[in-house]
Design an enzyme around this catalytic site. Sequence first.
Site, PDB file in Angstrom:
ATOM      1  N   GLY A 126       0.831  -1.200   0.000  1.00 41.39           N
ATOM      2  CA  GLY A 126       0.000   0.000   0.000  1.00 41.39           C
ATOM      3  C   GLY A 126       0.863   1.246   0.000  1.00 41.39           C
ATOM      4  CB  CYS A 184       5.267  -4.165   0.272  1.00 42.47           C
ATOM      5  SG  CYS A 184       6.051  -2.550  -0.025  1.00 42.47           S
ATOM      6  CE1 TYR A 185       1.263   1.143   5.597  1.00 39.52           C
ATOM      7  CE2 TYR A 185      -0.307  -0.652   5.881  1.00 39.52           C
ATOM      8  CZ  TYR A 185       0.164   0.595   6.234  1.00 39.52           C
ATOM      9  OH  TYR A 185      -0.465   1.295   7.231  1.00 39.52           O
ATOM     10  CG  HIS A 225       5.583  -5.789  -4.365  1.00 38.90           C
ATOM     11  ND1 HIS A 225       4.271  -5.571  -3.997  1.00 38.90           N
ATOM     12  CD2 HIS A 225       6.289  -4.718  -3.886  1.00 38.90           C
ATOM     13  CE1 HIS A 225       4.172  -4.428  -3.338  1.00 38.90           C
ATOM     14  NE2 HIS A 225       5.376  -3.886  -3.256  1.00 38.90           N
ATOM     15  CD  GLU A 280       2.535  -8.421  -5.197  1.00 40.73           C
ATOM     16  OE1 GLU A 280       2.165  -7.307  -4.795  1.00 40.73           O
ATOM     17  OE2 GLU A 280       3.375  -9.123  -4.579  1.00 40.73           O
ATOM     18  CG  ASP A 323     -16.167  -9.643 -20.428  1.00 41.71           C
ATOM     19  OD1 ASP A 323     -15.315 -10.542 -20.429  1.00 41.71           O
ATOM     20  OD2 ASP A 323     -15.900  -8.446 -20.244  1.00 41.71           O
ATOM     21  CE  LYS A 351     -11.903  -9.697 -21.644  1.00 44.69           C
ATOM     22  NZ  LYS A 351     -13.170  -8.980 -21.839  1.00 44.69           N
TER      23      LYS A 351
END
Length: 517
Positions: free
Chosen positions: A55, A82-83, A172, A174, A230, A372
Amino acid sequence: MTDRILIVDFGSQVTQLIARRVRESGVYSEIHPFNKVTAESLAAYAPKAIILSGGPASVTEAGSPRIPQSVLDLGVPLLGICYGQQALCEQLGGKVEPGDHREFGRAYLEIAEDCALFHGVWAKGGREQVWMSHGDRVVALPPGFRVVGTSDGAPCAAIANDEKKIYGVQFHPEVVHTPHGAQLLRNFTHAVAGCGGDWTMQAFKAQAIAAIRQQVGAGRVICGLSGGVDSSVVAALLHEAIGDQLTCVYVDHGLMRLGESEQVVSVFRDQFKIHLVHKDASDLFLGKLAGKTDPEEKRKIIGATFIDVFEEEARKIGGADFLAQGTLYPDVIESVSVIGGPSVTIKSHHNVGGLPARMKMKLVEPLRELFKDEVRALGRELGLPDDMVGRHPFPGPGLAIRIPGQEITRDKLDILRKADAIYLEEIRNAGLYDAIWQAFTVLLPVRTVGVMGDSRSYDYACAIRAVTSTDGMTADFYPFPHDFLGRVASRIINEVKGINRVTYDITSKPPGTIEWE
């Protein structure tokens, strides 16, 4: 019940990536803002483990976000990123200070000790690339923790409390710039938290069909079908769940690419045997767009006209109880954003979501838990053709915003359709379609002098565009070889009457947008 991971969001721009990485390893995950997490919501969600996101705030500042006490009291494995790591340390008795050596971008982690998070991925004594984005750093650990990794700017870049199964990383995992990050997250979800990895698209499909049947009962559902990924997946899923209780309405605004309207009708009416209303409203749309050149005005006209036509067709059908929408998980996340607040309008968006409240129908949103790429996987599971579920993004206003700064006419649409079809055909022939996020042709508002045969020509110029991206938020141009570009330009100029010059757009996003309008 399927194992679940909860991601507590502190406002990082890459929080969605955590959820995607976790889901890619076969574990269902959701993102909940830190200020919406309560003891009751935790009990209802029943996570096997919790990941605390990064964050923009600093835990050293008064009033900065804190981990809800109910999270710390739950007793499930925790991973702070992180945060999230800094908040863990601050709240459990450690210390965080502003760093004199900030780290942004690529950094290197020295592996000081082994731990369950690193098992089979990193070994003690190794030096591994990671991606950092921090100014503050942990300088003192809470009781029971040990340092398992350090970096130049973070003496406690990775920490572990093995007994309580609590871990923290300053980097991070991710993002793709931490090459082994997905494996680290998998270690946390599978090895530490004991998740089974049984969340598959086949399992989701079964759950979604059951949920649709429970919600709809004997009611009737209407679905606005655009031909995009979609709405196509929503239609196929609903049809499998409730059959003839579904009616799809395809409003053909005359702004689709070559052959797309025919494909929509063929797939849904002929292949899936869905009750499909095909309303050709191209004369109405083009009439309202006559003389309009401003992109925002075009979008608003198309959006408002779409709603009018859709509502008229829905009234003819009569008695629909539910409206189906292709709302995706990123839309849901953004609607409950930690940061919130208004954002600058870059361009208006057009979809069925703007239907008026007077239609008095309840919403069915069976894709609201999916990203998606997961929607595409579900489409394949439902038997939709690859060229439909793998289709590049296409704007709601269609080709109207690919004829910038000019009035939309049938002649210009025909020229653009033919040029765009040639371009996409060459991309497919080269085996590049799936490597590109989005590719399209733009008919420019300029005419240029050319020589064709022995005669002077004065025709349109067009621009071709192709970008790579992971989420559409940022993008870079695709580096086609020159011989490919030359082949495309030659075919367009020779085969499309009305174009005598082809350019290639090499603008990234930012500063440009992907579309031209």
